[in-house]
Design a protein around this motif. Structure first.
Motif, PDB file in Angstrom:
ATOM      1  N   GLN A  99       0.887  -1.162  -0.059  1.00  0.00           N
ATOM      2  CA  GLN A  99       0.109   0.013   0.033  1.00  0.00           C
ATOM      3  C   GLN A  99       0.898   1.201  -0.011  1.00  0.00           C
ATOM      4  OE1 GLN A  99      -2.509  -0.335   3.459  1.00  0.00           O
ATOM      5  NE2 GLN A  99      -3.984  -1.781   2.459  1.00  0.00           N
ATOM      6  N   ILE A 100       1.894   1.241   0.861  1.00  0.00           N
ATOM      7  CA  ILE A 100       2.847   2.477   0.852  1.00  0.00           C
ATOM      8  C   ILE A 100       3.430   2.498  -0.572  1.00  0.00           C
ATOM      9  CG2 ILE A 100       4.944   3.409   1.781  1.00  0.00           C
ATOM     10  CD1 ILE A 100       4.310   1.971   4.262  1.00  0.00           C
ATOM     11  N   ARG A 101       3.820   1.425  -1.237  1.00  0.00           N
ATOM     12  CA  ARG A 101       4.630   1.599  -2.437  1.00  0.00           C
ATOM     13  C   ARG A 101       3.563   2.241  -3.598  1.00  0.00           C
ATOM     14  NH1 ARG A 101       4.513  -1.478  -6.854  1.00  0.00           N
ATOM     15  NH2 ARG A 101       3.544  -3.178  -5.701  1.00  0.00           N
ATOM     16  N   LEU A 102       2.320   1.659  -3.545  1.00  0.00           N
ATOM     17  CA  LEU A 102       1.284   2.110  -4.529  1.00  0.00           C
ATOM     18  C   LEU A 102       1.022   3.509  -4.254  1.00  0.00           C
ATOM     19  CD1 LEU A 102      -1.103  -0.737  -4.879  1.00  0.00           C
ATOM     20  CD2 LEU A 102       0.398   0.248  -6.572  1.00  0.00           C
ATOM     21  N   MET A 103       0.801   4.113  -2.982  1.00  0.00           N
ATOM     22  CA  MET A 103       0.527   5.383  -2.687  1.00  0.00           C
ATOM     23  C   MET A 103       1.411   6.205  -3.004  1.00  0.00           C
ATOM     24  SD  MET A 103      -1.910   5.123   0.860  1.00  0.00           S
ATOM     25  CE  MET A 103      -0.854   4.402   1.820  1.00  0.00           C
ATOM     26  N   SER A 114       4.133   5.785  -5.546  1.00  0.00           N
ATOM     27  CA  SER A 114       4.201   5.709  -6.683  1.00  0.00           C
ATOM     28  C   SER A 114       3.333   5.958  -7.723  1.00  0.00           C
ATOM     29  CB  SER A 114       4.749   4.454  -7.117  1.00  0.00           C
ATOM     30  OG  SER A 114       3.960   3.294  -7.136  1.00  0.00           O
ATOM     31  N   GLN A 115       2.132   5.827  -7.493  1.00  0.00           N
ATOM     32  CA  GLN A 115       0.786   6.018  -8.383  1.00  0.00           C
ATOM     33  C   GLN A 115      -0.236   6.978  -7.668  1.00  0.00           C
ATOM     34  OE1 GLN A 115       1.027   4.517 -11.277  1.00  0.00           O
ATOM     35  NE2 GLN A 115       2.732   3.029 -10.529  1.00  0.00           N
ATOM     36  N   ASP A 116      -1.096   7.495  -8.616  1.00  0.00           N
ATOM     37  CA  ASP A 116      -1.994   8.465  -8.253  1.00  0.00           C
ATOM     38  C   ASP A 116      -3.269   7.788  -8.189  1.00  0.00           C
ATOM     39  OD1 ASP A 116      -2.225   8.098 -10.999  1.00  0.00           O
ATOM     40  OD2 ASP A 116      -2.352  10.069 -11.654  1.00  0.00           O
ATOM     41  N   LEU A 117      -4.508   8.653  -7.927  1.00  0.00           N
ATOM     42  CA  LEU A 117      -5.657   8.230  -7.804  1.00  0.00           C
ATOM     43  C   LEU A 117      -6.352   7.833  -8.918  1.00  0.00           C
ATOM     44  CD1 LEU A 117      -8.063   7.911  -5.466  1.00  0.00           C
ATOM     45  CD2 LEU A 117      -8.807  10.409  -6.232  1.00  0.00           C
ATOM     46  N   LYS A 118      -6.158   8.336  -9.979  1.00  0.00           N
ATOM     47  CA  LYS A 118      -6.615   7.811 -11.188  1.00  0.00           C
ATOM     48  C   LYS A 118      -6.308   6.282 -11.554  1.00  0.00           C
ATOM     49  CE  LYS A 118      -7.384  12.478 -13.404  1.00  0.00           C
ATOM     50  NZ  LYS A 118      -6.877  13.148 -14.568  1.00  0.00           N
ATOM     51  N   TYR A 119      -4.961   6.116 -11.257  1.00  0.00           N
ATOM     52  CA  TYR A 119      -4.626   4.712 -11.849  1.00  0.00           C
ATOM     53  C   TYR A 119      -5.231   3.536 -10.754  1.00  0.00           C
ATOM     54  CZ  TYR A 119      -1.157   0.687 -11.792  1.00  0.00           C
ATOM     55  OH  TYR A 119      -0.864  -0.429 -11.569  1.00  0.00           O
ATOM     56  N   ILE A 120      -5.312   4.030  -9.465  1.00  0.00           N
ATOM     57  CA  ILE A 120      -6.078   3.106  -8.456  1.00  0.00           C
ATOM     58  C   ILE A 120      -7.464   2.931  -8.856  1.00  0.00           C
ATOM     59  CG2 ILE A 120      -6.493   2.680  -6.019  1.00  0.00           C
ATOM     60  CD1 ILE A 120      -3.479   2.593  -6.615  1.00  0.00           C
ATOM     61  N   THR A 121      -7.986   3.999  -9.255  1.00  0.00           N
ATOM     62  CA  THR A 121      -9.261   3.968  -9.606  1.00  0.00           C
ATOM     63  C   THR A 121      -9.737   3.016 -10.766  1.00  0.00           C
ATOM     64  OG1 THR A 121      -9.851   5.972  -8.704  1.00  0.00           O
ATOM     65  CG2 THR A 121     -11.557   5.225 -10.111  1.00  0.00           C
ATOM     66  N   THR A 122      -8.941   3.321 -11.841  1.00  0.00           N
ATOM     67  CA  THR A 122      -8.893   2.437 -13.174  1.00  0.00           C
ATOM     68  C   THR A 122      -8.461   0.973 -12.847  1.00  0.00           C
ATOM     69  OG1 THR A 122      -7.875   4.495 -14.166  1.00  0.00           O
ATOM     70  CG2 THR A 122      -7.749   2.263 -15.467  1.00  0.00           C
ATOM     71  N   LYS A 123      -7.462   0.676 -12.135  1.00  0.00           N
ATOM     72  CA  LYS A 123      -7.097  -0.916 -11.670  1.00  0.00           C
ATOM     73  C   LYS A 123      -8.462  -1.490 -10.939  1.00  0.00           C
ATOM     74  CE  LYS A 123      -3.989  -2.713 -12.330  1.00  0.00           C
ATOM     75  NZ  LYS A 123      -3.670  -3.473 -13.832  1.00  0.00           N
ATOM     76  N   GLN A 172      -9.533   4.961  -0.803  1.00  0.00           N
ATOM     77  CA  GLN A 172     -10.050   5.612   0.284  1.00  0.00           C
ATOM     78  C   GLN A 172      -8.973   6.225   1.110  1.00  0.00           C
ATOM     79  OE1 GLN A 172     -12.605   3.174   2.817  1.00  0.00           O
ATOM     80  NE2 GLN A 172     -13.683   2.431   1.191  1.00  0.00           N
ATOM     81  N   LYS A 173      -7.730   5.682   1.229  1.00  0.00           N
ATOM     82  CA  LYS A 173      -6.557   6.394   2.301  1.00  0.00           C
ATOM     83  C   LYS A 173      -6.217   7.604   1.374  1.00  0.00           C
ATOM     84  CE  LYS A 173      -4.997   2.409   4.817  1.00  0.00           C
ATOM     85  NZ  LYS A 173      -4.010   1.437   5.038  1.00  0.00           N
ATOM     86  N   ILE A 174      -5.804   7.548  -0.020  1.00  0.00           N
ATOM     87  CA  ILE A 174      -5.466   8.669  -0.704  1.00  0.00           C
ATOM     88  C   ILE A 174      -6.518   9.749  -0.869  1.00  0.00           C
ATOM     89  CG2 ILE A 174      -4.985   9.174  -3.228  1.00  0.00           C
ATOM     90  CD1 ILE A 174      -3.740   6.617  -3.659  1.00  0.00           C
ATOM     91  N   GLU A 175      -8.007   9.510  -1.061  1.00  0.00           N
ATOM     92  CA  GLU A 175      -8.985  10.571  -1.004  1.00  0.00           C
ATOM     93  C   GLU A 175      -8.792  11.262   0.426  1.00  0.00           C
ATOM     94  OE1 GLU A 175     -12.108   8.277  -1.907  1.00  0.00           O
ATOM     95  OE2 GLU A 175     -12.160   8.375  -4.125  1.00  0.00           O
TER      96      GLU A 175
END
Length: 236
Positions: free
Chosen positions: A92-96, A98-107, A197-200
């Protein structure tokens, strides 16, 4: 009279403190009066703080309950903090980071579509597609004995269908594989949902800098995001 003293001192020459002599530079920086004043104030503040803490420790009831005692312990007179579970997993730390909210939503959307597709496949696999034979008897001109005789003849002629054990084993193996894949997809979608949810929430907390900071009601963990409460703001 004090006014005249101040007026007389206004035109006096300001005497500067002497600098560090050359032969005493090896002893370090020469402390000036302003440095001494700051050091004395800091020393007195720490002294008063220690005095207050010592007084609170003497007046404290050891049997009194307080919420922090759940996450702390005392061993041999030494105070230790209990090890709590990390709020975020390494993934979760690596994704938050390295990636943005749009990428997480798409996946997450892709995972939801794959889950729906797998559920449809499993639903169709559980349906029995074999055609069952139906025998219709017309009893207009037949009595009960003849009808019973016809049924017995049909049952004697009817043969059980050939069942291939290899096909059944292959179907069961495929069904088990689909269920395992579905479970993995569901877990992956849950992890992406928590990260989203954590990023938002982090963005909401950082974007509202002009108002009072929100109060955290519940600490987050690996399976759920933290919960914050913002102060009510009246709309103009």
């Amino acid at each position: 009279m004090s006014v005249w003293k101040k007026a007389a001192k206004a035109h006096q020459k300001s005497h500067k403190e002497r600098h560090q002599p050359e032969e005493r530079k090896h002893l370090g920086l020469l402390e000036k009066k302003k440095d001494y004043v700051k050091r004395a104030q800091d020393f007195n503040e720490k002294k008063e703080t220690l005095k207050l803490l010592r007084k609170r420790a003497l007046n404290k009831n050891p049997d009194e309950f307080y919420h922090h005692m759940i996450n702390s312990k005392t061993e041999n007179g030494m105070h230790f903090e209990k090890e709590t579970e990390a709020e975020d997993t390494p993934e979760q730390i690596r994704l938050m980071r390295s990636q943005d909210l749009k990428y997480i939503t798409t996946k997450r959307t892709q995972e939801l579509k794959k889950i729906e597709k797998l559920q449809a496949q499993l639903h169709l696999a559980s349906v029995d597609h074999s055609v069952k034979n139906k025998h219709i008897y017309f009893t207009k001109n037949l009595d009960k004995d003849e009808l019973k005789k016809k049924k017995l003849e049909q049952l004697s002629k009817k043969e059980l269908p050939d069942v291939n054990l290899d096909d059944l084993a292959e179907a069961a193996k495929k069904k088990k594989h689909l269920y395992n894949e579905l479970a993995k997809r569901i877990n992956r979608e849950k992890e992406l949902s928590v990260i989203q949810q954590k990023i938002e929430i982090k963005r909401h907390v950082e974007n509202r800098k002009n108002v009072l900071p929100p109060k955290r009601v519940r600490r987050g963990n690996r399976t759920q995001a933290p919960v914050y409460v913002w102060q009510y703001e009246r709309k103009k």
